[in-house]
Structures are given as structure tokens and as C-alpha cells.
Scaffold this motif. Structure first.
Motif, PDB file in Angstrom:
ATOM      1  N   MET A 242      64.206  23.995  30.284  1.00 33.10           N
ATOM      2  CA  MET A 242      63.414  25.725  29.518  1.00 33.10           C
ATOM      3  C   MET A 242      62.192  24.815  30.405  1.00 33.10           C
ATOM      4  N   SER A 243      61.793  26.171  31.046  1.00 36.26           N
ATOM      5  CA  SER A 243      60.276  26.684  31.662  1.00 36.26           C
ATOM      6  C   SER A 243      59.790  26.276  30.785  1.00 36.26           C
ATOM      7  N   GLU A 244      58.207  25.902  30.775  1.00 37.49           N
ATOM      8  CA  GLU A 244      56.869  26.226  30.131  1.00 37.49           C
ATOM      9  C   GLU A 244      56.672  27.661  29.798  1.00 37.49           C
ATOM     10  N   PRO A 245      56.196  28.409  28.549  1.00 45.89           N
ATOM     11  CA  PRO A 245      55.315  29.727  28.696  1.00 45.89           C
ATOM     12  C   PRO A 245      54.500  30.015  29.031  1.00 45.89           C
ATOM     13  N   GLN A 246      54.303  30.891  30.215  1.00 42.23           N
ATOM     14  CA  GLN A 246      52.963  31.036  31.314  1.00 42.23           C
ATOM     15  C   GLN A 246      52.087  31.670  30.528  1.00 42.23           C
ATOM     16  N   GLU A 247      50.547  31.354  31.066  1.00 41.07           N
ATOM     17  CA  GLU A 247      49.745  31.532  30.682  1.00 41.07           C
ATOM     18  C   GLU A 247      49.174  33.669  31.182  1.00 41.07           C
ATOM     19  N   THR A 248      48.695  33.726  29.634  1.00 41.22           N
ATOM     20  CA  THR A 248      49.224  35.610  30.642  1.00 41.22           C
ATOM     21  C   THR A 248      47.266  35.508  30.929  1.00 41.22           C
ATOM     22  N   VAL A 249      46.572  36.465  31.546  1.00 36.30           N
ATOM     23  CA  VAL A 249      45.740  37.001  31.436  1.00 36.30           C
ATOM     24  C   VAL A 249      44.353  38.623  30.979  1.00 36.30           C
ATOM     25  N   ASP A 250      43.753  38.867  30.713  1.00 36.49           N
ATOM     26  CA  ASP A 250      43.044  39.884  30.488  1.00 36.49           C
ATOM     27  C   ASP A 250      43.048  40.650  31.531  1.00 36.49           C
ATOM     28  N   THR A 251      43.353  42.161  31.384  1.00 39.46           N
ATOM     29  CA  THR A 251      42.751  42.659  32.282  1.00 39.46           C
ATOM     30  C   THR A 251      41.725  43.988  32.032  1.00 39.46           C
ATOM     31  N   ARG A 252      41.100  44.495  32.998  1.00 48.18           N
ATOM     32  CA  ARG A 252      39.910  45.927  32.624  1.00 48.18           C
ATOM     33  C   ARG A 252      40.519  46.973  32.601  1.00 48.18           C
ATOM     34  N   GLY A 253      42.287  46.592  32.978  1.00 44.17           N
ATOM     35  CA  GLY A 253      43.295  48.337  32.398  1.00 44.17           C
ATOM     36  C   GLY A 253      44.479  47.796  32.082  1.00 44.17           C
ATOM     37  N   ASP A 254      45.060  49.479  32.152  1.00 44.41           N
ATOM     38  CA  ASP A 254      46.500  48.272  32.762  1.00 44.41           C
ATOM     39  C   ASP A 254      47.500  48.898  34.016  1.00 44.41           C
ATOM     40  N   GLU A 255      46.284  49.602  34.905  1.00 44.01           N
ATOM     41  CA  GLU A 255      47.200  50.504  36.364  1.00 44.01           C
ATOM     42  C   GLU A 255      46.657  48.928  36.915  1.00 44.01           C
ATOM     43  N   ARG A 256      47.606  48.792  38.602  1.00 44.47           N
ATOM     44  CA  ARG A 256      47.570  48.257  39.631  1.00 44.47           C
ATOM     45  C   ARG A 256      47.198  48.646  40.748  1.00 44.47           C
ATOM     46  N   VAL A 257      46.137  48.246  41.637  1.00 40.09           N
ATOM     47  CA  VAL A 257      45.707  48.584  43.270  1.00 40.09           C
ATOM     48  C   VAL A 257      45.425  48.088  43.654  1.00 40.09           C
ATOM     49  N   ASP A 258      46.904  47.343  44.402  1.00 38.00           N
ATOM     50  CA  ASP A 258      45.797  46.443  45.627  1.00 38.00           C
ATOM     51  C   ASP A 258      45.217  47.082  46.630  1.00 38.00           C
ATOM     52  N   LEU A 259      43.635  46.022  46.112  1.00 40.33           N
ATOM     53  CA  LEU A 259      42.879  46.696  47.315  1.00 40.33           C
ATOM     54  C   LEU A 259      42.879  45.985  48.613  1.00 40.33           C
ATOM     55  N   LEU A 260      43.546  45.194  48.459  1.00 42.04           N
ATOM     56  CA  LEU A 260      43.680  44.137  49.281  1.00 42.04           C
ATOM     57  C   LEU A 260      44.808  42.755  49.172  1.00 42.04           C
ATOM     58  N   LYS A 261      45.349  42.899  51.032  1.00 35.55           N
ATOM     59  CA  LYS A 261      46.564  42.139  50.173  1.00 35.55           C
ATOM     60  C   LYS A 261      46.449  41.096  52.073  1.00 35.55           C
ATOM     61  N   MET A 262      46.447  40.559  52.292  1.00 32.97           N
ATOM     62  CA  MET A 262      46.544  39.210  53.106  1.00 32.97           C
ATOM     63  C   MET A 262      46.927  38.009  53.370  1.00 32.97           C
ATOM     64  N   ASP A 263      47.309  37.630  54.875  1.00 35.83           N
ATOM     65  CA  ASP A 263      48.191  36.764  55.104  1.00 35.83           C
ATOM     66  C   ASP A 263      47.062  35.269  55.453  1.00 35.83           C
ATOM     67  N   THR A 264      46.227  34.708  54.572  1.00 37.41           N
ATOM     68  CA  THR A 264      45.166  34.048  55.269  1.00 37.41           C
ATOM     69  C   THR A 264      45.910  32.645  55.907  1.00 37.41           C
ATOM     70  N   ASN A 265      46.755  31.820  55.991  1.00 38.34           N
ATOM     71  CA  ASN A 265      47.732  31.168  56.429  1.00 38.34           C
ATOM     72  C   ASN A 265      48.297  31.242  58.069  1.00 38.34           C
ATOM     73  N   LYS A 266      48.973  33.190  58.177  1.00 37.18           N
ATOM     74  CA  LYS A 266      49.063  33.276  59.432  1.00 37.18           C
ATOM     75  C   LYS A 266      50.768  32.761  59.171  1.00 37.18           C
ATOM     76  N   ASP A 267      51.331  32.957  58.130  1.00 39.16           N
ATOM     77  CA  ASP A 267      52.632  32.557  58.166  1.00 39.16           C
ATOM     78  C   ASP A 267      54.194  33.415  57.904  1.00 39.16           C
ATOM     79  N   GLY A 268      53.398  35.213  58.143  1.00 40.89           N
ATOM     80  CA  GLY A 268      53.697  36.047  58.178  1.00 40.89           C
ATOM     81  C   GLY A 268      54.146  36.595  56.703  1.00 40.89           C
TER      82      GLY A 268
END
Length: 82
Positions: free
Chosen positions: A1-27
Motif C-alpha cells: 500500500m502506498s503512502e498518501p501524497q502530500e498536497t500543496v496550496d496554490t494561489r488559484g484553481d486553474e493551471r496554465v503551463d507557462l513553461l515545459k522543458m526537457d532539461t536533460n534532452k531525453d525527449g
């Protein structure tokens, strides 16, 4: 059985990804920077640190001052968009 995951508080309920990157160049994305309240500023940062395609660390910057307010293991209950 896996442990429950901790959740974070966010400033709002929407999500707009401003940046997505492949920093190690594995695709595959391993860094996500998202705006959750619609002001155009990043307040949620997520990292895949082991290359498995899943978020390992999530940080929030609730006051958007550049210093993390919360750091948790996993996606913090806010999975990245595809």
C-alpha cells in the motif's frame, strides 16, 4: 500500500503551463512552471528528477517573491498537463 501524497496550496484553481522543458534532452518534459491564478506569473514549479516521466518534486511560491513557500515530494495533488 502506498503512502498518501502530500498536497500543496496554490494561489488559484486553474493551471496554465507557462513553461515545459526537457532539461536533460531525453525527449521528455522534466520541468513545468505554471500559473494557477491567471496573473501570468509562475507560482507552481514541478520537476521530474529521475527521468521516469512523473513529477518527483513540487514547489509553490504563493506570494510570488521567488522563494518557495512549500516543497513536497510528488506532484502535490496538482498533476501536470499532458
Amino acid at each position: 500500500m502506498s503512502e498518501p501524497q502530500e498536497t500543496v496550496d496554490t494561489r488559484g484553481d486553474e493551471r496554465v503551463d507557462l513553461l515545459k522543458m526537457d532539461t536533460n534532452k531525453d525527449g521528455r518534459t522534466d520541468l513545468w512552471a505554471a500559473d494557477t491564478d491567471g496573473d501570468g506569473k509562475t507560482d507552481l514549479y514541478q520537476f521530474d528528477t529521475d527521468g521516469d516521466g512523473k513529477v518527483n518534486v513540487t514547489m509553490t511560491d504563493l506570494d510570488e517573491d521567488g522563494t518557495p513557500d512549500q516543497v513536497v515530494d510528488g506532484d502535490g495533488g496538482v498533476p501536470p498537463t499532458a
